[in-house]
Design a protein around this motif. Sequence first.
Motif, mmCIF file in Angstrom:
data_model
loop_
_atom_site.group_PDB
_atom_site.id
_atom_site.type_symbol
_atom_site.label_atom_id
_atom_site.label_comp_id
_atom_site.label_asym_id
_atom_site.label_seq_id
_atom_site.Cartn_x
_atom_site.Cartn_y
_atom_site.Cartn_z
ATOM 1 N N GLY A 94 0.769 -1.238 0.000
ATOM 2 C CA GLY A 94 0.000 0.000 0.000
ATOM 3 C C GLY A 94 0.799 1.286 0.000
ATOM 4 N N SER A 95 2.140 1.212 0.005
ATOM 5 C CA SER A 95 2.978 2.411 0.005
ATOM 6 C C SER A 95 3.889 2.428 -1.213
ATOM 7 N N ALA A 96 4.112 3.624 -1.755
ATOM 8 C CA ALA A 96 5.021 3.780 -2.891
ATOM 9 C C ALA A 96 6.454 3.570 -2.411
ATOM 10 N N VAL A 97 7.198 2.746 -3.149
ATOM 11 C CA VAL A 97 8.592 2.482 -2.775
ATOM 12 C C VAL A 97 9.577 2.981 -3.818
ATOM 13 N N SER A 98 9.118 3.199 -5.066
ATOM 14 C CA SER A 98 9.997 3.763 -6.083
ATOM 15 C C SER A 98 9.164 4.283 -7.245
ATOM 16 N N ALA A 99 9.833 5.059 -8.097
ATOM 17 C CA ALA A 99 9.203 5.593 -9.302
ATOM 18 C C ALA A 99 10.267 5.654 -10.391
ATOM 19 N N ARG B 16 -11.409 9.845 -6.315
ATOM 20 C CA ARG B 16 -10.109 9.471 -5.752
ATOM 21 C C ARG B 16 -10.190 8.025 -5.307
ATOM 22 N N ARG B 17 -9.170 7.251 -5.693
ATOM 23 C CA ARG B 17 -9.139 5.840 -5.319
ATOM 24 C C ARG B 17 -7.725 5.452 -4.908
ATOM 25 N N GLN B 18 -7.595 4.834 -3.754
ATOM 26 C CA GLN B 18 -6.281 4.393 -3.295
ATOM 27 C C GLN B 18 -5.856 3.173 -4.097
ATOM 28 N N LEU B 19 -4.606 3.167 -4.543
ATOM 29 C CA LEU B 19 -4.057 2.032 -5.265
ATOM 30 C C LEU B 19 -3.315 1.161 -4.273
#
Length: 114
Positions: free
Chosen positions: A27-32, A110-113
């Motif tokens: 549920g959390s962004a770790v890289s882009a 808005r939607r959580q990914l």
Amino acid sequence: MKRYASHFIFIPGYGYLKQYVVEVKQGSAVSAFPLTEEIEGVEWFPGVIALLDERDSSSAESHGIFQKQKDILTEVPESFCKEKLLSGLIPYLFYPFDFTTMQPADGTRRRQLL
């Protein structure tokens, strides 16, 4: 780990990354990273994926975080990687999105990914 791509990735306080991929773990962004070619396992979404912390996520539309920064970035800011990316930012999809004003449009959801 899941990967999501969109027209733009929004980083509050920095601006927008055009056609980037966000890797999400638990549920959390770790890289882009840039979407330079078709990559297996990347799910494409139209609109904007905003990387928000808990404070921003609860009031993104009402506090106008999209008005604070309209810059189009060419790469992920180094300071963002060091300060924010590892702090558990949550990716949210905003669609539809007005790309002329770089603001949520009437009816934007808005939607959580995850």
